[in-house]
Design a protein around this motif. Structure first.
Motif, PDB file in Angstrom:
ATOM      1  N   LYS A  43     141.527  80.319 -60.837  1.00  0.00           N
ATOM      2  CA  LYS A  43     141.806  78.907 -60.544  1.00  0.00           C
ATOM      3  C   LYS A  43     140.591  78.243 -59.889  1.00  0.00           C
ATOM      4  O   LYS A  43     140.222  77.121 -60.247  1.00  0.00           O
ATOM      5  CB  LYS A  43     143.041  78.765 -59.665  1.00  0.00           C
ATOM      6  CG  LYS A  43     143.388  77.307 -59.453  1.00  0.00           C
ATOM      7  CD  LYS A  43     144.781  77.097 -58.969  1.00  0.00           C
ATOM      8  CE  LYS A  43     145.015  75.597 -58.848  1.00  0.00           C
ATOM      9  NZ  LYS A  43     146.411  75.277 -58.666  1.00  0.00           N
ATOM     10  N   ALA A  44     139.943  78.931 -58.962  1.00  0.00           N
ATOM     11  CA  ALA A  44     138.741  78.382 -58.320  1.00  0.00           C
ATOM     12  C   ALA A  44     137.613  78.211 -59.335  1.00  0.00           C
ATOM     13  O   ALA A  44     136.861  77.229 -59.286  1.00  0.00           O
ATOM     14  CB  ALA A  44     138.291  79.288 -57.175  1.00  0.00           C
ATOM     15  N   GLY A  52     147.289  73.335 -62.301  1.00  0.00           N
ATOM     16  CA  GLY A  52     148.574  73.975 -62.015  1.00  0.00           C
ATOM     17  C   GLY A  52     148.418  75.426 -61.618  1.00  0.00           C
ATOM     18  O   GLY A  52     147.325  75.907 -61.320  1.00  0.00           O
ATOM     19  N   GLU A  53     149.524  76.120 -61.656  1.00  0.00           N
ATOM     20  CA  GLU A  53     149.583  77.521 -61.270  1.00  0.00           C
ATOM     21  C   GLU A  53     148.871  78.406 -62.298  1.00  0.00           C
ATOM     22  O   GLU A  53     148.890  78.126 -63.496  1.00  0.00           O
ATOM     23  CB  GLU A  53     151.056  77.944 -61.168  1.00  0.00           C
ATOM     24  CG  GLU A  53     151.274  79.375 -60.760  1.00  0.00           C
ATOM     25  CD  GLU A  53     152.747  79.762 -60.719  1.00  0.00           C
ATOM     26  OE1 GLU A  53     153.039  80.778 -60.068  1.00  0.00           O
ATOM     27  OE2 GLU A  53     153.578  79.080 -61.342  1.00  0.00           O
ATOM     28  N   VAL A  54     148.258  79.473 -61.814  1.00  0.00           N
ATOM     29  CA  VAL A  54     147.662  80.497 -62.669  1.00  0.00           C
ATOM     30  C   VAL A  54     148.432  81.793 -62.425  1.00  0.00           C
ATOM     31  O   VAL A  54     148.516  82.265 -61.295  1.00  0.00           O
ATOM     32  CB  VAL A  54     146.161  80.708 -62.363  1.00  0.00           C
ATOM     33  CG1 VAL A  54     145.598  81.851 -63.193  1.00  0.00           C
ATOM     34  CG2 VAL A  54     145.374  79.431 -62.603  1.00  0.00           C
ATOM     35  N   VAL A  55     148.993  82.340 -63.487  1.00  0.00           N
ATOM     36  CA  VAL A  55     149.745  83.594 -63.404  1.00  0.00           C
ATOM     37  C   VAL A  55     149.001  84.648 -64.214  1.00  0.00           C
ATOM     38  O   VAL A  55     148.556  84.376 -65.334  1.00  0.00           O
ATOM     39  CB  VAL A  55     151.183  83.426 -63.954  1.00  0.00           C
ATOM     40  CG1 VAL A  55     151.933  84.754 -63.938  1.00  0.00           C
ATOM     41  CG2 VAL A  55     151.935  82.376 -63.164  1.00  0.00           C
ATOM     42  N   ARG A  56     148.866  85.835 -63.639  1.00  0.00           N
ATOM     43  CA  ARG A  56     148.182  86.930 -64.325  1.00  0.00           C
ATOM     44  C   ARG A  56     149.189  88.004 -64.727  1.00  0.00           C
ATOM     45  O   ARG A  56     150.020  88.419 -63.937  1.00  0.00           O
ATOM     46  CB  ARG A  56     147.123  87.554 -63.419  1.00  0.00           C
ATOM     47  CG  ARG A  56     146.367  88.699 -64.093  1.00  0.00           C
ATOM     48  CD  ARG A  56     145.295  89.256 -63.214  1.00  0.00           C
ATOM     49  NE  ARG A  56     145.867  90.191 -62.246  1.00  0.00           N
ATOM     50  CZ  ARG A  56     145.146  90.883 -61.374  1.00  0.00           C
ATOM     51  NH1 ARG A  56     143.826  90.741 -61.333  1.00  0.00           N
ATOM     52  NH2 ARG A  56     145.721  91.706 -60.531  1.00  0.00           N
ATOM     53  N   TYR A  57     149.060  88.450 -65.969  1.00  0.00           N
ATOM     54  CA  TYR A  57     149.845  89.569 -66.482  1.00  0.00           C
ATOM     55  C   TYR A  57     148.876  90.698 -66.780  1.00  0.00           C
ATOM     56  O   TYR A  57     147.819  90.467 -67.373  1.00  0.00           O
ATOM     57  CB  TYR A  57     150.610  89.167 -67.745  1.00  0.00           C
ATOM     58  CG  TYR A  57     151.606  88.076 -67.481  1.00  0.00           C
ATOM     59  CD1 TYR A  57     152.891  88.382 -67.017  1.00  0.00           C
ATOM     60  CD2 TYR A  57     151.259  86.740 -67.657  1.00  0.00           C
ATOM     61  CE1 TYR A  57     153.804  87.374 -66.750  1.00  0.00           C
ATOM     62  CE2 TYR A  57     152.169  85.727 -67.393  1.00  0.00           C
ATOM     63  CZ  TYR A  57     153.437  86.046 -66.939  1.00  0.00           C
ATOM     64  OH  TYR A  57     154.329  85.050 -66.661  1.00  0.00           O
ATOM     65  N   GLU A  58     149.227  91.903 -66.352  1.00  0.00           N
ATOM     66  CA  GLU A  58     148.358  93.062 -66.527  1.00  0.00           C
ATOM     67  C   GLU A  58     148.851  93.931 -67.676  1.00  0.00           C
ATOM     68  O   GLU A  58     150.050  94.194 -67.783  1.00  0.00           O
ATOM     69  CB  GLU A  58     148.315  93.878 -65.236  1.00  0.00           C
ATOM     70  CG  GLU A  58     147.769  93.089 -64.061  1.00  0.00           C
ATOM     71  CD  GLU A  58     147.771  93.870 -62.760  1.00  0.00           C
ATOM     72  OE1 GLU A  58     148.011  95.104 -62.782  1.00  0.00           O
ATOM     73  OE2 GLU A  58     147.524  93.250 -61.719  1.00  0.00           O
ATOM     74  N   ILE A  59     147.918  94.361 -68.527  1.00  0.00           N
ATOM     75  CA  ILE A  59     148.221  95.243 -69.644  1.00  0.00           C
ATOM     76  C   ILE A  59     147.238  96.419 -69.560  1.00  0.00           C
ATOM     77  O   ILE A  59     146.258  96.479 -70.301  1.00  0.00           O
ATOM     78  CB  ILE A  59     148.114  94.501 -70.990  1.00  0.00           C
ATOM     79  CG1 ILE A  59     148.909  93.203 -70.929  1.00  0.00           C
ATOM     80  CG2 ILE A  59     148.659  95.372 -72.133  1.00  0.00           C
ATOM     81  CD1 ILE A  59     148.200  92.034 -71.492  1.00  0.00           C
ATOM     82  N   PRO A  60     147.472  97.339 -68.627  1.00  0.00           N
ATOM     83  CA  PRO A  60     146.498  98.403 -68.382  1.00  0.00           C
ATOM     84  C   PRO A  60     146.253  99.317 -69.580  1.00  0.00           C
ATOM     85  O   PRO A  60     145.135  99.807 -69.756  1.00  0.00           O
ATOM     86  CB  PRO A  60     147.085  99.178 -67.196  1.00  0.00           C
ATOM     87  CG  PRO A  60     148.493  98.747 -67.073  1.00  0.00           C
ATOM     88  CD  PRO A  60     148.615  97.400 -67.724  1.00  0.00           C
ATOM     89  N   THR A  61     147.258  99.546 -70.402  1.00  0.00           N
ATOM     90  CA  THR A  61     147.056 100.436 -71.554  1.00  0.00           C
ATOM     91  C   THR A  61     146.073  99.859 -72.559  1.00  0.00           C
ATOM     92  O   THR A  61     145.469 100.595 -73.334  1.00  0.00           O
ATOM     93  CB  THR A  61     148.390 100.739 -72.261  1.00  0.00           C
ATOM     94  OG1 THR A  61     149.013  99.512 -72.626  1.00  0.00           O
ATOM     95  CG2 THR A  61     149.312 101.544 -71.362  1.00  0.00           C
ATOM     96  N   LEU A  62     145.895  98.542 -72.539  1.00  0.00           N
ATOM     97  CA  LEU A  62     144.918  97.890 -73.416  1.00  0.00           C
ATOM     98  C   LEU A  62     143.644  97.513 -72.670  1.00  0.00           C
ATOM     99  O   LEU A  62     142.716  96.976 -73.264  1.00  0.00           O
ATOM    100  CB  LEU A  62     145.516  96.625 -74.040  1.00  0.00           C
ATOM    101  CG  LEU A  62     146.712  96.816 -74.956  1.00  0.00           C
ATOM    102  CD1 LEU A  62     147.225  95.469 -75.441  1.00  0.00           C
ATOM    103  CD2 LEU A  62     146.352  97.705 -76.135  1.00  0.00           C
ATOM    104  N   GLY A  63     143.620  97.730 -71.356  1.00  0.00           N
ATOM    105  CA  GLY A  63     142.471  97.306 -70.558  1.00  0.00           C
ATOM    106  C   GLY A  63     142.357  95.801 -70.529  1.00  0.00           C
ATOM    107  O   GLY A  63     141.266  95.249 -70.587  1.00  0.00           O
ATOM    108  N   ALA A  64     143.500  95.120 -70.432  1.00  0.00           N
ATOM    109  CA  ALA A  64     143.506  93.660 -70.552  1.00  0.00           C
ATOM    110  C   ALA A  64     144.265  92.981 -69.416  1.00  0.00           C
ATOM    111  O   ALA A  64     145.203  93.533 -68.847  1.00  0.00           O
ATOM    112  CB  ALA A  64     144.133  93.253 -71.880  1.00  0.00           C
ATOM    113  N   LEU A  65     143.831  91.780 -69.131  1.00  0.00           N
ATOM    114  CA  LEU A  65     144.521  90.866 -68.220  1.00  0.00           C
ATOM    115  C   LEU A  65     144.788  89.588 -69.009  1.00  0.00           C
ATOM    116  O   LEU A  65     143.922  89.138 -69.758  1.00  0.00           O
ATOM    117  CB  LEU A  65     143.661  90.540 -66.998  1.00  0.00           C
ATOM    118  CG  LEU A  65     143.210  91.711 -66.150  1.00  0.00           C
ATOM    119  CD1 LEU A  65     142.215  91.239 -65.100  1.00  0.00           C
ATOM    120  CD2 LEU A  65     144.396  92.389 -65.492  1.00  0.00           C
ATOM    121  N   ASN A  66     145.948  89.008 -68.823  1.00  0.00           N
ATOM    122  CA  ASN A  66     146.285  87.764 -69.500  1.00  0.00           C
ATOM    123  C   ASN A  66     146.579  86.713 -68.436  1.00  0.00           C
ATOM    124  O   ASN A  66     147.435  86.924 -67.572  1.00  0.00           O
ATOM    125  CB  ASN A  66     147.487  87.959 -70.419  1.00  0.00           C
ATOM    126  CG  ASN A  66     147.774  86.736 -71.240  1.00  0.00           C
ATOM    127  OD1 ASN A  66     146.857  86.130 -71.788  1.00  0.00           O
ATOM    128  ND2 ASN A  66     149.024  86.356 -71.328  1.00  0.00           N
TER     129      ASN A  66
END
Length: 103
Positions: A43-44, A52-66
């Motif tokens: 966000k910064a 607005g809001e920033v929400v992070r979803y973690e997908i460690p098996t793919l090495g990804a952040l959404n």
């Protein structure tokens, strides 16, 4: 170092919401990216763009952040005066984020 040195990204949009995935090239870099690329830092990094809001979803098996960013496209594709109304270049902008170099 820049985030693009160790990761690539994909982006999408729906209305006034932008969605950016950050995917590491090598799984060994995932934890460092996960620790540093937080919703607050994203966000910064997009100050003045993402209101607005920033929400992070973690997908460690793919090495990804959404990251799902609300109020991020100037009112939405059909309302925005931005040249990149779909926010596709936001992925490149996020990859330009400075992150600590590996110790």
């Amino acid at each position: 170092m820049k985030l693009f040195d160790i990761a690539h990204s994909r982006t999408g949009d729906k209305g006034n919401i932008s969605n950016i995935s950050v995917i590491v090239y090598d799984q060994k870099d995932y934890e460092r990216v996960r620790e540093y690329v937080t919703p607050e830092r994203v966000k910064a990094h997009f100050k003045g763009i993402v209101n607005g809001e920033v929400v992070r979803y973690e997908i460690p098996t793919l090495g990804a952040l959404n990251f799902v960013m609300q109020d991020a496209l100037g009112g939405g594709v059909t309302r925005s005066l931005a040249l990149d109304a779909h926010g596709k270049c936001l992925a490149s902008a996020l990859l330009a984020m400075d992150i600590p170099a590996k110790n």
